[in-house]
Design a protein around this motif. Structure first.
Motif, mmCIF file in Angstrom:
data_model
loop_
_atom_site.group_PDB
_atom_site.id
_atom_site.type_symbol
_atom_site.label_atom_id
_atom_site.label_comp_id
_atom_site.label_asym_id
_atom_site.label_seq_id
_atom_site.Cartn_x
_atom_site.Cartn_y
_atom_site.Cartn_z
ATOM 1 N N THR A 84 19.732 36.918 44.215
ATOM 2 C CA THR A 84 20.625 35.919 43.634
ATOM 3 C C THR A 84 21.948 36.562 43.251
ATOM 4 O OG1 THR A 84 19.716 36.303 41.437
ATOM 5 C CG2 THR A 84 18.723 34.533 42.719
ATOM 6 N N PRO A 85 23.049 35.837 43.451
ATOM 7 C CA PRO A 85 24.349 36.397 43.084
ATOM 8 C C PRO A 85 24.531 36.407 41.573
ATOM 9 C CG PRO A 85 24.610 34.166 43.906
ATOM 10 C CD PRO A 85 23.167 34.528 44.095
ATOM 11 N N PRO A 86 25.456 37.217 41.073
ATOM 12 C CA PRO A 86 25.752 37.195 39.644
ATOM 13 C C PRO A 86 26.356 35.845 39.253
ATOM 14 C CG PRO A 86 26.894 39.019 40.736
ATOM 15 C CD PRO A 86 26.240 38.220 41.778
ATOM 16 N N LYS A 87 26.340 35.556 37.966
ATOM 17 C CA LYS A 87 26.894 34.300 37.472
ATOM 18 C C LYS A 87 28.380 34.247 37.824
ATOM 19 C CE LYS A 87 27.211 31.485 33.345
ATOM 20 N NZ LYS A 87 26.810 31.329 31.954
ATOM 21 N N SER A 88 28.824 33.102 38.354
ATOM 22 C CA SER A 88 30.206 33.026 38.832
ATOM 23 C C SER A 88 31.197 32.575 37.767
ATOM 24 C CB SER A 88 30.314 32.075 40.023
ATOM 25 O OG SER A 88 30.122 30.747 39.613
ATOM 26 N N VAL B 58 33.259 35.792 43.338
ATOM 27 C CA VAL B 58 31.885 36.250 43.111
ATOM 28 C C VAL B 58 30.989 35.909 44.310
ATOM 29 C CG1 VAL B 58 29.830 35.976 41.677
ATOM 30 C CG2 VAL B 58 32.072 36.149 40.611
ATOM 31 N N GLU B 59 30.952 34.662 44.692
ATOM 32 C CA GLU B 59 30.073 34.231 45.785
ATOM 33 C C GLU B 59 30.479 34.869 47.110
ATOM 34 O OE1 GLU B 59 26.750 32.116 47.086
ATOM 35 O OE2 GLU B 59 27.535 32.140 45.052
ATOM 36 N N ARG B 60 31.779 34.944 47.358
ATOM 37 C CA ARG B 60 32.274 35.519 48.609
ATOM 38 C C ARG B 60 31.885 37.000 48.729
ATOM 39 N NH1 ARG B 60 38.277 34.559 48.978
ATOM 40 N NH2 ARG B 60 38.018 35.521 46.956
ATOM 41 N N GLU B 61 32.059 37.758 47.651
ATOM 42 C CA GLU B 61 31.702 39.178 47.683
ATOM 43 C C GLU B 61 30.196 39.369 47.841
ATOM 44 O OE1 GLU B 61 33.695 41.700 47.841
ATOM 45 O OE2 GLU B 61 35.586 40.720 47.377
ATOM 46 N N PHE B 62 29.417 38.518 47.195
ATOM 47 C CA PHE B 62 27.965 38.633 47.296
ATOM 48 C C PHE B 62 27.505 38.358 48.726
ATOM 49 C CE2 PHE B 62 23.700 36.808 47.108
ATOM 50 C CZ PHE B 62 23.023 37.855 46.504
ATOM 51 N N ARG B 63 28.039 37.324 49.336
ATOM 52 C CA ARG B 63 27.638 36.984 50.710
ATOM 53 C C ARG B 63 28.083 38.048 51.711
ATOM 54 N NH1 ARG B 63 24.808 32.644 50.556
ATOM 55 N NH2 ARG B 63 25.368 30.884 49.246
ATOM 56 N N ALA B 64 29.140 38.785 51.384
ATOM 57 C CA ALA B 64 29.597 39.867 52.258
ATOM 58 C C ALA B 64 28.766 41.136 52.073
ATOM 59 C CB ALA B 64 31.066 40.154 52.003
ATOM 60 N N GLY B 65 27.829 41.114 51.121
ATOM 61 C CA GLY B 65 26.969 42.271 50.901
ATOM 62 C C GLY B 65 27.522 43.275 49.911
ATOM 63 N N GLN C 134 28.256 45.106 44.073
ATOM 64 C CA GLN C 134 29.011 45.693 42.956
ATOM 65 C C GLN C 134 30.354 44.990 42.780
ATOM 66 O OE1 GLN C 134 27.751 47.913 40.786
ATOM 67 N NE2 GLN C 134 29.584 47.509 39.596
ATOM 68 N N ALA C 135 31.014 44.658 43.879
ATOM 69 C CA ALA C 135 32.286 43.930 43.795
ATOM 70 C C ALA C 135 32.059 42.533 43.231
ATOM 71 C CB ALA C 135 32.941 43.844 45.169
ATOM 72 N N ALA C 136 30.947 41.904 43.598
ATOM 73 C CA ALA C 136 30.616 40.581 43.049
ATOM 74 C C ALA C 136 30.336 40.684 41.557
ATOM 75 C CB ALA C 136 29.407 39.993 43.777
ATOM 76 N N LEU C 137 29.662 41.739 41.145
ATOM 77 C CA LEU C 137 29.379 41.946 39.722
ATOM 78 C C LEU C 137 30.666 42.196 38.933
ATOM 79 C CD1 LEU C 137 26.862 42.031 37.940
ATOM 80 C CD2 LEU C 137 26.801 44.491 38.278
ATOM 81 N N ASP C 138 31.579 42.971 39.500
ATOM 82 C CA ASP C 138 32.868 43.213 38.852
ATOM 83 C C ASP C 138 33.680 41.919 38.734
ATOM 84 O OD1 ASP C 138 32.261 45.884 38.606
ATOM 85 O OD2 ASP C 138 33.385 46.477 40.400
ATOM 86 N N ALA C 139 33.672 41.107 39.785
ATOM 87 C CA ALA C 139 34.391 39.836 39.744
ATOM 88 C C ALA C 139 33.780 38.907 38.702
ATOM 89 C CB ALA C 139 34.374 39.174 41.124
ATOM 90 N N SER C 140 32.460 38.925 38.565
ATOM 91 C CA SER C 140 31.789 38.105 37.566
ATOM 92 C C SER C 140 32.174 38.547 36.156
ATOM 93 C CB SER C 140 30.276 38.182 37.744
ATOM 94 O OG SER C 140 29.603 37.482 36.735
ATOM 95 N N ARG C 141 32.210 39.849 35.937
ATOM 96 C CA ARG C 141 32.602 40.363 34.618
ATOM 97 C C ARG C 141 34.048 39.998 34.283
ATOM 98 N NH1 ARG C 141 29.855 46.106 35.746
ATOM 99 N NH2 ARG C 141 27.722 45.535 35.205
ATOM 100 N N ASN C 142 34.936 40.107 35.266
ATOM 101 C CA ASN C 142 36.333 39.746 35.038
ATOM 102 C C ASN C 142 36.485 38.246 34.801
ATOM 103 O OD1 ASN C 142 37.624 42.250 35.116
ATOM 104 N ND2 ASN C 142 37.593 42.268 37.343
ATOM 105 N N ALA C 143 35.726 37.439 35.532
ATOM 106 C CA ALA C 143 35.779 35.989 35.331
ATOM 107 C C ALA C 143 35.310 35.639 33.926
ATOM 108 C CB ALA C 143 34.922 35.274 36.378
ATOM 109 N N LYS C 144 34.244 36.288 33.462
ATOM 110 C CA LYS C 144 33.755 36.041 32.104
ATOM 111 C C LYS C 144 34.808 36.456 31.075
ATOM 112 C CE LYS C 144 30.163 37.249 28.814
ATOM 113 N NZ LYS C 144 28.978 38.052 28.549
#
Length: 115
Positions: free
Chosen positions: A28-32, A59-66, A69-79
């Motif tokens: 599952t992807p990190p919270k967006s 978040v979703e785009r980075e997660f789907r690209a595999g 860590q980039a998706a997690l960083d984007a999630s943290r910045n979005a929060k």
């Protein structure tokens, strides 16, 4: 001079299967934080809500690209930007409320009525 071994046998090598040491990517992807960032952009401080929306959309785009860590960083910045916008908007609301109360009570001490 170099010495050569004439009757050396080739070294026996054992075939080891090398296993990947990379951690498995979660399913599952990190919270967006996308809907929260949209709400705080509309209701609270929009200058801080815009970066929240941008990071949340990554978040979703980075997660789907595999790139987990980039998706997690984007999630943290979005929060982070969502919270900055929310609490900043809350602070502005209370500041306006306090200033309105001060302005409303400012004229109560004088009873100068002109007829």
């Amino acid at each position: 001079m170099e010495e050569y071994r004439s009757n050396t046998q080739p070294e026996e090598t054992e075939n080891y299967q090398i296993q990947s040491q990379q951690p498995q990517q979660p399913l599952t992807p990190p919270k967006s934080w996308l809907w929260q960032s949209i709400v705080v952009t509309i209701v609270c401080l929009w200058p801080f809500g815009i970066p929240a929306i941008i990071f949340a959309s990554k978040v979703e785009r980075e997660f789907r690209a595999g790139r987990y860590q980039a998706a997690l960083d984007a999630s943290r910045n979005a929060k982070k930007w969502t919270m900055i916008s929310f609490f900043g908007g809350l602070a502005v609301f209370f500041l306006i409320f306090i200033l309105a109360l001060i302005g409303a009570f400012d004229g109560l001490d004088s009873f100068d009525y002109y007829y």
